[in-house]
Enzyme design. Structure first.
Site, PDB file in Angstrom:
ATOM      1  N   ASN A 318       0.830  -1.206   0.000  1.00  0.00           N
ATOM      2  CA  ASN A 318       0.000   0.000   0.000  1.00  0.00           C
ATOM      3  C   ASN A 318       0.871   1.265   0.000  1.00  0.00           C
ATOM      4  O   ASN A 318       0.757   2.129   0.868  1.00  0.00           O
ATOM      5  CB  ASN A 318      -0.959  -0.003   1.190  1.00  0.00           C
ATOM      6  CG  ASN A 318      -2.239   0.762   0.904  1.00  0.00           C
ATOM      7  OD1 ASN A 318      -2.374   1.421  -0.121  1.00  0.00           O
ATOM      8  ND2 ASN A 318      -3.180   0.682   1.817  1.00  0.00           N
ATOM      9  N   HIS A 349      -8.902   3.740   7.847  1.00  0.00           N
ATOM     10  CA  HIS A 349      -9.352   2.440   7.363  1.00  0.00           C
ATOM     11  C   HIS A 349     -10.804   2.163   7.732  1.00  0.00           C
ATOM     12  O   HIS A 349     -11.509   1.476   6.976  1.00  0.00           O
ATOM     13  CB  HIS A 349      -8.465   1.323   7.919  1.00  0.00           C
ATOM     14  CG  HIS A 349      -7.241   1.070   7.094  1.00  0.00           C
ATOM     15  ND1 HIS A 349      -6.059   1.747   7.296  1.00  0.00           N
ATOM     16  CD2 HIS A 349      -7.015   0.224   6.049  1.00  0.00           C
ATOM     17  CE1 HIS A 349      -5.151   1.322   6.418  1.00  0.00           C
ATOM     18  NE2 HIS A 349      -5.705   0.407   5.649  1.00  0.00           N
TER      19      HIS A 349
END
Length: 495
Positions: A318, A349
């Site tokens: 990521n 998140h």
């Protein structure tokens, strides 16, 4: 999920059409902005229905905040609003609609839009308010010197290439692509001015796109066949915990978490291929003269699977989100930057408790891994044979630590997560704390060099690699925006 895949495949075809028929040499930036935005909103509407209005609403209100607040404080207000709006949507989706469901949801694209809103707000603040000498080299090169128009802003946030799965890109890179300056060559003249009259033929992304689509196919095949047979939930099965030995349990922990990764490989690699197919993502040439299409790539699979340290894993997983965390949080934090960065990552998140357990555990693991690496690694790098043994041991330890850390991220809830950790007697939590008590962390320098000395390894490595590659080939091969970045970094070093 079917809608998501179908829309991404349509976006891939649209990207080829966009590059072929709406090339910057044939079409004005205005038309390219309009088409990219309308296609993006259409895909969002098709995939998420009227929930797609959240994308426009979040972007529109953020732009209004930027206009009325002014460049001095807009980055703070945009950060709080965008992250707060995202959190409200995540709470609504999780606790009202479908707790625990992995189906594609509208908060996923909003996570990317939130990154774009906040990073652009900071870049405008840096470029239009802060003094040049107060900026770090990377901040100076990413700084935006004029306010974007509403069309440019919506195009950046909601273009069809990245609205569903990203990845994040800098605003300057995106505008450079839309305006067709990605492949222009600059020639430094004796007086120091830049001559941009020479242009390079656009390198074809076809090979890079084909390679990434092959990776997507293999990842999807692995996910459809292997992942289902190795569920992460089996790690907390009562019978398995009661009958399996410790080595067997840790081996299954590793393979089950490894099997959970291909769905991310598929989504991120496909998103990267879509951008490349449109002509976006060119990063210059390597030392062999081969084109590099990894400007906005989000992962490096080989380095992930064979990582020999927590650092190396985070370097390659990521990637764009890691850089976002560094730019908006880590290098601007006034205290405990590592802890603040992990907390921001957890909030971004979502609101599942498992996310917070994972990232709080990640703080311990990161600090412990850093302490071990700083204190003992230099004893094992002299001899190639010893270094090989060290790499094997650290690979096994890293894979175990990563798997142990991310179990709550997959299980989501508190009870199953604590069931797993208690079945392992919180062994790696305790080990990390003992490591931090035994091995001292290196003290960081104070003052202006503070952030440079404590810069996250996952961002420092990427920027050093990028700068080295760009310095080597900028004269003959690099794009307009890349050369511009080298120039401002060089000037910063001189200052």
């Amino acid at each position: 999920q079917v809608n998501f895949v179908v829309c991404q495949l349509f976006a891939l075809l649209a990207a080829v059409w966009f590059r072929t028929y709406l090339h910057s040499s044939k079409t004005s930036p205005f038309i390219r902005h309009v088409v990219a935005t309308l296609l993006g909103l259409y895909l969002a509407l098709f995939c998420f229905g009227w929930y797609a209005l959240h994308f426009v609403l979040q972007s529109g209100i953020s732009y209004y905040i930027m206009i009325i607040i002014g460049v001095e404080n807009m980055h703070k207000y945009c950060f709080v609003f965008a992250l707060g709006y995202l959190t409200v949507c995540q709470i609504t989706r999780v606790y009202i609609f479908d707790y625990g469901q992995y189906s594609a949801d509208f908060s996923g694209p909003m996570m990317i839009i939130t990154q774009k809103i906040t990073s652009l707000a900071f870049e405008i603040h840096d470029g239009m308010f802060r003094k040049n000498e107060d900026l770090t080299p990377s901040q100076r090169c990413l700084a935006v010197r004029r306010m974007p128009s509403l069309l440019e802003y919506l195009s950046y946030n909601c273009n069809f290439m990245g609205i569903l799965a990203g990845p994040l890109c800098s605003y300057k890179d995106y505008i450079t692509f839309i305006e067709g300056r990605s492949y222009q060559l600059q020639q430094s003249e004796a007086n120091g001015k830049e001559d941009t009259k020479y242009e390079q033929t656009d390198p074809s992304p076809n090979i890079a796109v084909a390679q990434k689509l092959l990776i997507c196919g293999l990842s999807l095949l692995f996910h459809m066949t292997i992942t289902k047979t190795l569920p992460v939930e089996y790690n907390i099965d009562d019978n398995f915990r009661a009958t399996a030995s410790w080595p067997v349990r840790f081996f299954y922990l590793y393979v089950s978490l490894m099997a959970a990764r291909p769905k991310y490989y598929f989504a991120w690699t496909l998103a990267d291929a879509i951008n490349n197919a449109a002509g976006f993502g060119f990063r210059g040439y390597d030392k062999n003269g081969v084109t590099r299409w990894d400007l906005i790539s989000n992962l490096r699979i080989q380095q992930i699977e064979f990582s020999t340290s927590f650092k190396m894993f985070l370097d390659n997983w990521n990637i764009q989100t890691a850089l976002w965390l560094k730019r908006v949080c880590y290098e601007r934090a006034t205290f405990s930057p590592t802890i603040q960065t992990f907390i921001l990552s957890a909030i971004w998140h979502g609101v599942y408790p498992g996310y917070y357990l994972t990232f709080l555990t990640g703080v311990l693991m990161t600090l412990a891994a850093r302490a071990i690496r700083n204190n003992i690694r230099h004893y094992f790098v002299e001899s190639p044979a010893v270094k090989l043994c060290y790499d094997i041991v650290t690979w096994m330890a890293t894979q175990a630590a990563i798997s142990y850390t991310v179990v709550p991220f997959v299980l989501l809830s508190v009870k199953p997560s604590f069931t797993f950790y208690s079945s392992c007697y919180f062994c790696l939590h305790i080990a990390s704390i003992l490591v931090l008590l035994v091995f001292p962390l290196k003290r960081t320098q104070k003052g202006s060099k503070k952030h440079e000395s404590v810069q996250p390894v996952w961002s420092r490595k990427l920027e050093e690699e990028s700068l080295l590659q760009k310095n080597n080939y900028s004269t003959t091969n690099n794009s307009f925006s890349q050369k511009q970045e080298i120039t401002c970094r060089y000037q910063a070093l001189k200052q």
